[in-house]
Design an enzyme around this catalytic site. Sequence first.
Site, PDB file in Angstrom:
ATOM      1  N   GLY A  90       4.069  -6.993 -10.989  1.00 23.85           N
ATOM      2  CA  GLY A  90       4.191  -5.944 -11.989  1.00 23.85           C
ATOM      3  C   GLY A  90       3.506  -6.259 -13.309  1.00 23.85           C
ATOM      4  N   HIS A  91       3.492  -5.246 -14.163  1.00 26.67           N
ATOM      5  CA  HIS A  91       2.827  -5.355 -15.466  1.00 26.67           C
ATOM      6  C   HIS A  91       3.519  -6.374 -16.366  1.00 26.67           C
ATOM      7  CE1 HIS A  91       6.062  -3.135 -17.537  1.00 26.67           C
ATOM      8  NE2 HIS A  91       6.125  -2.406 -16.429  1.00 26.67           N
ATOM      9  N   HIS A  92       2.720  -7.057 -17.170  1.00 24.89           N
ATOM     10  CA  HIS A  92       3.193  -8.030 -18.150  1.00 24.89           C
ATOM     11  C   HIS A  92       3.993  -9.176 -17.518  1.00 24.89           C
ATOM     12  CE1 HIS A  92       2.427  -4.381 -20.558  1.00 24.89           C
ATOM     13  NE2 HIS A  92       2.032  -5.237 -21.487  1.00 24.89           N
TER      14      HIS A  92
ATOM     15  N   SER B   6       7.329  -7.547 -16.406  1.00 22.83           N
ATOM     16  CA  SER B   6       7.873  -8.373 -17.487  1.00 22.83           C
ATOM     17  C   SER B   6       8.734  -9.528 -16.978  1.00 22.83           C
ATOM     18  CB  SER B   6       8.677  -7.502 -18.466  1.00 22.83           C
ATOM     19  OG  SER B   6       7.857  -6.505 -19.033  1.00 22.83           O
TER      20      SER B   6
END
Length: 214
Positions: free
Chosen positions: A136-138, A156
């Site tokens: 996933g993102h970040h 995250s």
Amino acid sequence: MARQQLLVLGTRTLAEEVADLVSDGDEFEVAGFVENMDRARCAEPLLDLPVHWIDDIAALVRTHVAVCALGTTKRWVFTDQVKAIGFRFATVIHPSARVSRSTAIGEGSILSAGVIVAAHATIGEHVFVNRGALIGHHTVIESHCSVMPGANIAGSCTIGERCYVGMGAVVIDHVSIGARCVIAAGAVVTKSLPAGVKVMGVPARVVSETAEGR
């Protein structure tokens, strides 16, 4: 443009898989394999390519790069040996992987077929992300981690170095996993974990506090 000559570190079945992944791209050409444990494996070619003993590859430093094809998170032993000889490492991304342009990927990492990496993620050095895994993102995946087929790590998150995330495991968003943890296949991690634990189940529970990766 000529393809960069690539040495695959390892001679087991995963080495053959990585060679196949490389053949689908146009950046590298597998020139041979490297063995560091059993010299007898150098006696015969693998996939019709030479198998080099680790002490004999120094002459190839200027003309070849390397990538490690060991599924174990303890691949750092092999990569450290080859780095000490002076090799640079390739980053192998299968053409079917979708990786955000805002993602940073460290040298020596492998992203297999069907992998998806979302925006602003960071993947460290010598990380192996197996087929169909989602990141996933970040999210940060630190060096020498193994993310097995179909694993889903949400946004995250932080996955510490030398962690093993088993096939089909799920890590929900905003979770931090300490270094050297083992997440069993199919486990669902819903809360942060300290370093060196093994978890399994839904939701994941700690079954060992002495994990050293896998």
